[in-house]
Design an enzyme around this catalytic site. Structure first.
Site, mmCIF file in Angstrom:
data_model
loop_
_atom_site.group_PDB
_atom_site.id
_atom_site.type_symbol
_atom_site.label_atom_id
_atom_site.label_comp_id
_atom_site.label_asym_id
_atom_site.label_seq_id
_atom_site.Cartn_x
_atom_site.Cartn_y
_atom_site.Cartn_z
ATOM 1 N N ASP A 191 0.832 -1.200 0.000
ATOM 2 C CA ASP A 191 0.000 0.000 0.000
ATOM 3 C C ASP A 191 0.872 1.258 0.000
ATOM 4 O OD1 ASP A 191 0.896 -0.077 2.614
ATOM 5 O OD2 ASP A 191 -1.097 0.071 3.532
ATOM 6 N N SER A 192 2.184 1.051 0.070
ATOM 7 C CA SER A 192 3.122 2.157 -0.133
ATOM 8 C C SER A 192 2.950 2.778 -1.510
ATOM 9 C CB SER A 192 4.568 1.674 0.042
ATOM 10 O OG SER A 192 4.821 0.531 -0.764
ATOM 11 N N ASP B 44 -0.818 -6.368 -0.349
ATOM 12 C CA ASP B 44 -0.982 -5.650 0.909
ATOM 13 C C ASP B 44 -2.439 -5.230 1.066
ATOM 14 O OD1 ASP B 44 0.024 -4.607 3.242
ATOM 15 O OD2 ASP B 44 1.265 -3.084 2.289
ATOM 16 N N LYS C 25 -0.879 -9.542 2.975
ATOM 17 C CA LYS C 25 -0.210 -9.021 4.172
ATOM 18 C C LYS C 25 -1.191 -8.169 4.959
ATOM 19 C CE LYS C 25 2.866 -5.574 4.143
ATOM 20 N NZ LYS C 25 2.282 -4.642 5.164
ATOM 21 N N GLU D 157 -1.450 -5.499 8.305
ATOM 22 C CA GLU D 157 -0.864 -4.762 9.413
ATOM 23 C C GLU D 157 -1.625 -5.180 10.668
ATOM 24 O OE1 GLU D 157 -0.368 -0.589 8.859
ATOM 25 O OE2 GLU D 157 0.612 -0.813 6.919
ATOM 26 N N GLU E 209 8.803 -3.824 11.132
ATOM 27 C CA GLU E 209 9.189 -2.520 10.589
ATOM 28 C C GLU E 209 9.575 -1.549 11.687
ATOM 29 O OE1 GLU E 209 7.586 1.084 7.654
ATOM 30 O OE2 GLU E 209 6.433 -0.777 7.844
#
Length: 271
Positions: free
Chosen positions: A43-44, A82, A112, A114, A181
């Site tokens: 999502d970056s 993501d 993925k 978070e 991270e």
């Protein structure tokens, strides 16, 4: 031969795992040809290719479209999608549908998340349904408004214990790997030692089972990169040079040249 989730798990404590982000087919092809193990459609993309000021505006449709583009360019690497902000966690049905879409429609190999306490049960359910989960702890950018900035996490004993316990819980729930991270290197080393699944660090020191970076940081495309990243190229300067060369060539009448043009003899009679 295409890498599988089980191959990634088997790399625990062995050859370091490499992971880079990608958001389009040509980039994915280059990364795959370079032998990178895992491609994360992060999502970056919000910050580095879509023009947003954070990852929060990124949508499920955007991630699905970009993941499909990456998957079309990959033969060997594991492709991980993501899950964007609020695409999971609100209710189980929606969370499962959104995650399943990444595999069914976009052809990802895994998703993925978070993670926090609310994703433990979801990780277990996705695992049960055959949707592999890569967990993500430490600095979780989707919580930027709560965290107050992109600061190191787990730097005090209480916070470190919380991250360690969440790591254990997500491993037990079925996660096949864990991204750590921007946490202290000694905390990442401790978590890596404690878990049976591989850890992949970004700003987490050298003792994790692998490393991940944002592709734009690696090639030097952006104007800024985080202090824990390394630029292995200067693509931005090369692109600027090429653009300047094109503008100059057109302005001075040097492009297109004769070799770039072709006449049709059949049209001579028109004149």
């Amino acid at each position: 031969m295409a890498l599988t989730v089980q191959d990634v798990r088997a790399r625990k404590g062995g050859e370091p795992i490499t992971m880079l982000t990608a958001y389009d087919t040509p980039t994915a092809e280059l990364i795959d040809e370079g032998g990178v193990d895992i491609i994360l459609v992060g999502d970056s993309m919000g910050n580095v290719v879509l023009g947003y000021d954070s990852t929060l505006p990124v949508t499920v449709d955007e991630v699905a479209s970009r993941t499909a583009a990456v998957a079309r360019g990959v033969e060997d690497a594991l492709v991980v999608a993501d899950m964007p902000f609020l695409s999971y966690g609100m209710d189980r049905k929606t969370s499962i549908e959104n995650a399943g879409r990444m595999l069914k429609e976009a052809r990802a190999d895994a998703v993925k998340l978070e993670c926090s306490e609310h994703t433990i049960e979801l990780t277990e359910r996705l695992h049960q349904l055959g949707i592999p989960v890569m967990a993500h702890l430490g600095l979780t950018p989707q919580r930027i408004n709560e965290l107050g900035g992109y600061t190191q996490q787990g730097a005090d004993p209480e916070a470190a214990r919380e991250i360690l316990e969440l790591a254990r819980a997500h491993e037990e729930a079925g996660a096949f790997s864990l991204v750590l991270e921007h946490v202290p290197a000694n905390l990442a080393a401790k978590i890596t030692e404690e878990l049976e699944i591989p850890t992949i660090g970004i700003g987490a020191g050298p003792e994790t089972d692998g490393q991940v970076l944002v592709f734009n940081d690696v090639i030097g495309l952006g104007e800024w990169s985080p202090p824990f990243a390394e630029q292995f190229g200067d693509v931005r300067t090369e692109m600027q040079s090429a653009i300047d060369g094109y503008v100059d060539a057109v302005s001075e009448g040097e492009f297109p040249a004769e070799e770039h043009s072709q006449d049709a003899d059949e049209l001579d009679e028109l004149y």
